[in-house]
Design an enzyme around this catalytic site. Structure first.
Site, PDB file in Angstrom:
ATOM      1  N   LYS A 176     -76.466  17.276 -23.404  1.00  0.00           N
ATOM      2  CA  LYS A 176     -77.797  16.702 -23.679  1.00  0.00           C
ATOM      3  C   LYS A 176     -78.770  17.444 -22.764  1.00  0.00           C
ATOM      4  O   LYS A 176     -78.900  17.133 -21.585  1.00  0.00           O
ATOM      5  CB  LYS A 176     -77.779  15.202 -23.353  1.00  0.00           C
ATOM      6  CG  LYS A 176     -78.701  14.364 -24.217  1.00  0.00           C
ATOM      7  CD  LYS A 176     -80.160  14.738 -24.124  1.00  0.00           C
ATOM      8  CE  LYS A 176     -80.834  14.109 -22.943  1.00  0.00           C
ATOM      9  NZ  LYS A 176     -82.201  14.614 -22.720  1.00  0.00           N
ATOM     10  N   GLU A 252     -75.282  15.625  -9.392  1.00  0.00           N
ATOM     11  CA  GLU A 252     -76.076  16.567  -8.596  1.00  0.00           C
ATOM     12  C   GLU A 252     -77.525  16.102  -8.701  1.00  0.00           C
ATOM     13  O   GLU A 252     -78.145  16.233  -9.764  1.00  0.00           O
ATOM     14  CB  GLU A 252     -75.876  17.994  -9.091  1.00  0.00           C
ATOM     15  CG  GLU A 252     -74.415  18.418  -8.919  1.00  0.00           C
ATOM     16  CD  GLU A 252     -74.125  19.888  -9.196  1.00  0.00           C
ATOM     17  OE1 GLU A 252     -73.063  20.352  -8.796  1.00  0.00           O
ATOM     18  OE2 GLU A 252     -74.965  20.566  -9.839  1.00  0.00           O
ATOM     19  N   CYS A 286     -84.099  22.054  -6.909  1.00  0.00           N
ATOM     20  CA  CYS A 286     -83.587  20.931  -6.115  1.00  0.00           C
ATOM     21  C   CYS A 286     -83.302  21.344  -4.681  1.00  0.00           C
ATOM     22  O   CYS A 286     -83.330  20.524  -3.771  1.00  0.00           O
ATOM     23  CB  CYS A 286     -82.318  20.381  -6.747  1.00  0.00           C
ATOM     24  SG  CYS A 286     -81.012  21.614  -6.845  1.00  0.00           S
ATOM     25  N   GLU A 388     -88.970  13.101  -2.603  1.00  0.00           N
ATOM     26  CA  GLU A 388     -88.934  14.400  -3.276  1.00  0.00           C
ATOM     27  C   GLU A 388     -90.180  14.548  -4.143  1.00  0.00           C
ATOM     28  O   GLU A 388     -90.454  13.693  -4.991  1.00  0.00           O
ATOM     29  CB  GLU A 388     -87.683  14.507  -4.154  1.00  0.00           C
ATOM     30  CG  GLU A 388     -87.566  15.852  -4.847  1.00  0.00           C
ATOM     31  CD  GLU A 388     -86.424  15.906  -5.865  1.00  0.00           C
ATOM     32  OE1 GLU A 388     -86.338  15.020  -6.737  1.00  0.00           O
ATOM     33  OE2 GLU A 388     -85.630  16.856  -5.793  1.00  0.00           O
TER      34      GLU A 388
HETATM   35  P1  NAD Z   1     -84.245  13.523 -14.943  1.00  0.00           P
HETATM   36  O1  NAD Z   1     -83.291  12.726 -14.159  1.00  0.00           O
HETATM   37  O2  NAD Z   1     -85.539  12.927 -15.323  1.00  0.00           O
HETATM   38  O3  NAD Z   1     -83.585  13.994 -16.317  1.00  0.00           O
HETATM   39  C1  NAD Z   1     -82.362  14.701 -16.345  1.00  0.00           C
HETATM   40  C2  NAD Z   1     -81.680  14.440 -17.676  1.00  0.00           C
HETATM   41  O4  NAD Z   1     -81.269  13.073 -17.752  1.00  0.00           O
HETATM   42  C3  NAD Z   1     -82.562  14.687 -18.883  1.00  0.00           C
HETATM   43  O5  NAD Z   1     -81.782  15.340 -19.863  1.00  0.00           O
HETATM   44  C4  NAD Z   1     -82.936  13.287 -19.323  1.00  0.00           C
HETATM   45  O6  NAD Z   1     -83.256  13.180 -20.682  1.00  0.00           O
HETATM   46  C5  NAD Z   1     -81.673  12.533 -18.996  1.00  0.00           C
HETATM   47  N1  NAD Z   1     -81.834  11.092 -18.805  1.00  0.00           N
HETATM   48  C6  NAD Z   1     -82.901  10.432 -18.306  1.00  0.00           C
HETATM   49  N2  NAD Z   1     -82.650   9.110 -18.243  1.00  0.00           N
HETATM   50  C7  NAD Z   1     -81.390   8.923 -18.710  1.00  0.00           C
HETATM   51  C8  NAD Z   1     -80.556   7.788 -18.914  1.00  0.00           C
HETATM   52  N3  NAD Z   1     -80.964   6.563 -18.607  1.00  0.00           N
HETATM   53  N4  NAD Z   1     -79.324   7.981 -19.432  1.00  0.00           N
HETATM   54  C9  NAD Z   1     -78.882   9.224 -19.732  1.00  0.00           C
HETATM   55  N5  NAD Z   1     -79.632  10.338 -19.582  1.00  0.00           N
HETATM   56  C10 NAD Z   1     -80.869  10.189 -19.066  1.00  0.00           C
HETATM   57  O7  NAD Z   1     -84.440  14.875 -14.104  1.00  0.00           O
HETATM   58  P2  NAD Z   1     -85.460  16.053 -14.402  1.00  0.00           P
HETATM   59  O8  NAD Z   1     -86.835  15.541 -14.166  1.00  0.00           O
HETATM   60  O9  NAD Z   1     -85.109  16.648 -15.716  1.00  0.00           O
HETATM   61  O10 NAD Z   1     -85.069  17.120 -13.273  1.00  0.00           O
HETATM   62  C11 NAD Z   1     -85.621  17.149 -12.001  1.00  0.00           C
HETATM   63  C12 NAD Z   1     -84.717  16.423 -11.012  1.00  0.00           C
HETATM   64  O11 NAD Z   1     -83.422  17.004 -11.043  1.00  0.00           O
HETATM   65  C13 NAD Z   1     -85.161  16.545  -9.563  1.00  0.00           C
HETATM   66  O12 NAD Z   1     -84.978  15.304  -8.933  1.00  0.00           O
HETATM   67  C14 NAD Z   1     -84.205  17.571  -8.980  1.00  0.00           C
HETATM   68  O13 NAD Z   1     -84.011  17.489  -7.594  1.00  0.00           O
HETATM   69  C15 NAD Z   1     -82.956  17.253  -9.721  1.00  0.00           C
HETATM   70  N6  NAD Z   1     -82.059  18.412  -9.724  1.00  0.00           N
HETATM   71  C16 NAD Z   1     -80.939  18.377  -8.930  1.00  0.00           C
HETATM   72  C17 NAD Z   1     -80.085  19.479  -8.883  1.00  0.00           C
HETATM   73  C18 NAD Z   1     -78.855  19.519  -8.008  1.00  0.00           C
HETATM   74  O14 NAD Z   1     -78.062  20.443  -8.159  1.00  0.00           O
HETATM   75  N7  NAD Z   1     -78.665  18.582  -7.108  1.00  0.00           N
HETATM   76  C19 NAD Z   1     -80.376  20.597  -9.664  1.00  0.00           C
HETATM   77  C20 NAD Z   1     -81.534  20.585 -10.446  1.00  0.00           C
HETATM   78  C21 NAD Z   1     -82.364  19.490 -10.479  1.00  0.00           C
HETATM   79  O1  6OD Z   2     -76.862  27.590  -8.141  1.00  0.00           O
HETATM   80  C1  6OD Z   2     -76.339  26.580  -8.604  1.00  0.00           C
HETATM   81  O2  6OD Z   2     -75.154  26.590  -9.007  1.00  0.00           O
HETATM   82  C2  6OD Z   2     -77.084  25.331  -8.693  1.00  0.00           C
HETATM   83  N1  6OD Z   2     -76.407  24.257  -9.139  1.00  0.00           N
HETATM   84  C3  6OD Z   2     -78.383  25.312  -8.354  1.00  0.00           C
HETATM   85  C4  6OD Z   2     -79.200  24.165  -8.394  1.00  0.00           C
HETATM   86  C5  6OD Z   2     -80.538  24.291  -8.311  1.00  0.00           C
HETATM   87  C6  6OD Z   2     -81.400  23.157  -8.388  1.00  0.00           C
HETATM   88  O3  6OD Z   2     -82.484  23.164  -8.886  1.00  0.00           O
END
Ligand code: NAD
Ligand code: 6OD
Length: 486
Positions: A176, A252, A286, A388
């Site tokens: 998804k 993550e 992130c 964040e």
């Molecule tokens: P988000 O949590 O809003 O959405 C992520 C995904 O989850 C989307 O596909 C969304 O449609 C889905 N989703 C939302 N609510 C849901 C539910 N109730 N059930 C199932 N699916 C659901 O995140 P975003 O805004 O797309 O991304 C930014 C965030 O992601 C930031 O907080 C960032 O730090 C984090 N992030 C973390 C990492 C990591 O590796 N730790 C990497 C990239 C991004």
């Molecule tokens: O480099 C990666 O494998 C990874 N998971 C990066 C995450 C970046 C977050 O925005």
């Protein structure tokens, strides 16, 4: 129209519903996306289950790994198509997507195919009470059908970071993608078919989170595991959904990452790291740095040079050769980041640069542009320093000794990443060991070796992926105790 990809075929959602895919540079419509309904998610899970029990299961490990190499080659061959799709969805500079996002998509498949191909098997030789020998060895089998729920900031990179190890371990997946960035996940279906990956191994359903494809997928009884990247709040909702079915989860989540700059650091090295970790991808990483702690003798210089670096960022379209800075993903996200900008001002921050929306040409005024921003002077309790933001901004705080720097960096409920800048290797080691995060970079940032453990603690997630750690998540272990009768 961007379609769902189920059982090797592109298809519209059965309800005929669509949602718009917007260009973050202008707000204009890029394409329509077909939204999957509950029944479409059922179809995708069913297709994934049949492939798991059928053709995918019958392949030898080496054949599976060869297919994943073919997928990587396919991404390389179609690089321009992936690039066009990724920048249309995200607005990020072509140069960035071209050296980071798309090559990492291919690398994820190559690395995890090789990790799994070369995986040793644990074996203990022992004896039964009658003195006869026994061998204990571990067998790995795939977890099953894995739900892969992805964010929008590095769409292809983060989706394949999960899909590649899942498939290498013999699972099948239903992906998804984020509603903001559906295009590259959909395009990957073509590459899967071209590479000869059996139908049903890789499926994509489009939609939103609650009461849409995200929720339908993560609550689906036919799913065996959920791997999620996204916001901490969404992670909580998905954990609740997973609890009902006792599903394995990998989370993550968000970060509020610190950089610690000691006075002995090479300032050019510091600036090379900070320029990227604060501003790259318009701060939507992130692992990005939103809190910078600088030992007092370097404080003024680092603040000045961060402002200079921000001044060199030119907003513009992905293909504009004079531009090196994209928009935020959406107007909604722009509003969120601007709320933090206002909050910083209200709390009396010194706004060293930025703090608002930049002037852009008339054609780009509908886009979600934002100024790169640097603050100083806020208390550690400010929301700007504890929450964040996910924008191109940082707060810089001076410190006087190592203990103070460490206490400040660790004063967060997140625990994803940190960077440390120093020429003193003993201090680097000491500080890295004391930081409560999953990933520490010393004198660098986002320098990745995909065999290493990756993930966060606290509000930043549960579990580690990368190399053999991904194998731990995407497989079930069975121990076989074989008593021998020599
Ligand atoms: P988000 O949590 O809003 O959405 C992520 C995904 O989850 C989307 O596909 C969304 O449609 C889905 N989703 C939302 N609510 C849901 C539910 N109730 N059930 C199932 N699916 C659901 O995140 P975003 O805004 O797309 O991304 C930014 C965030 O992601 C930031 O907080 C960032 O730090 C984090 N992030 C973390 C990492 C990591 O590796 N730790 C990497 C990239 C991004
Ligand atoms: O480099 C990666 O494998 C990874 N998971 C990066 C995450 C970046 C977050 O925005």
């Amino acid at each position: 129209m961007i379609l769902n990809f189920i059982d090797g075929r592109y298809c519209e959602g059965r309800g005929g519903k669509t949602f718009p895919d917007l260009d973050p540079c202008t707000g204009a419509l890029v394409d329509h996306v077909s939204e999957a309904e509950r029944g479409d998610v059922d179809d995708a899970v069913r297709a994934a289950r049949s492939a798991l029990d059928g053709p995918w299961n019958r392949l030898r490990l080496t054949e599976r790994c060869d297919l994943l190499h073919a997928v990587a080659d396919g991404i390389d061959r179609r690089k321009q198509d992936f690039l066009a799709a990724e920048v249309a969805d995200t607005g990020k500079p072509q140069a960035l997507a071209s050296h980071l996002d798309i090559p990492r998509g291919a690398a994820n498949f190559r690395v995890f195919a090789d990790v799994v191909r070369n995986l040793p098997t644990e074996c203990f030789a022992s004896h039964a009470p009658d003195g006869k020998p026994a061998l204990n060895y571990a067998l790995r089998r795939p977890k099953g059908v894995v739900a892969v729920v992805c964010p929008w900031n590095l769409p292809l990179l983060l989706m394949t970071w999960k899909v590649a190890p899942a498939l290498a371990c013999g699972n099948t997946v239903v992906v998804k993608p984020s509603e903001e960035t559906p295009a590259t996940a959909a395009l990957l279906g073509e590459v899967m078919n071209e590479a000869g990956v059996p139908a049903g191994v890789y499926n994509v359903v489009h939609g939103f989170g609650p009461d849409s494809a995200g929720e339908f997928l993560t609550t689906h009884p036919g799913i065996d595991a959920i791997t999620f990247t996204g916001e901490t709040r969404t992670g909580t909702a998905i954990l609740k959904a997973a609890a009902g079915g006792i599903k394995a989860v990998s989370m993550e989540l968000g970060g509020k990452n610190a950089a610690i700059v000691f006075a002995d650091a090479n300032v050019d090295t510091v600036m090379a790291g900070l320029k990227r970790s604060v501003f790259e991808n318009t701060g939507q990483v992130c692992l990005g740095t939103e809190r910078v702690y600088v030992e007092r003798p370097l404080f003024d210089e680092i603040v000045r040079r961060l402002a200079e670096a921000a001044g060199q960022l030119r907003p513009g379209r992905p293909d504009d050769p004079g531009a090196n800075f994209g928009p935020l993903i959406s107007l909604e996200h722009q509003r969120k980041v601007l709320r933090y900008y206002a909050h910083a001002r209200d709390e009396g921050a010194q706004v060293v640069c930025g703090g608002g929306v930049p002037e852009v040409p008339a054609a780009l005024r509908g886009g979600s542009w934002i100024e790169p921003t640097v603050w100083t002077g806020l208390p550690a309790t400010s929301r700007v320093l504890t929450e964040e933001i996910f924008g191109p901004c940082c707060h810089v705080t001076p410190f006087d000794d190592e203990a103070e720097a460490l206490a400040s960096a660790n004063a967060t409920s997140y625990g994803l990443a940190a960077s440390v800048y120093t020429r003193d290797v003993n201090r680097a080691h000491r500080v890295a060991a004391a930081l409560r995060v999953g990933v520490v970079w010393v004198n660098s940032w986002f320098l990745r070796d995909l065999r290493t453990a990756f993930g966060g603690s606290g509000q930043s997630g549960i579990g580690r992926e990368g190399g053999a750690h991904s194998v731990e998540f995407y497989t079930e272990l069975s121990n076989v105790c074989l008593k021998l009768e020599p």
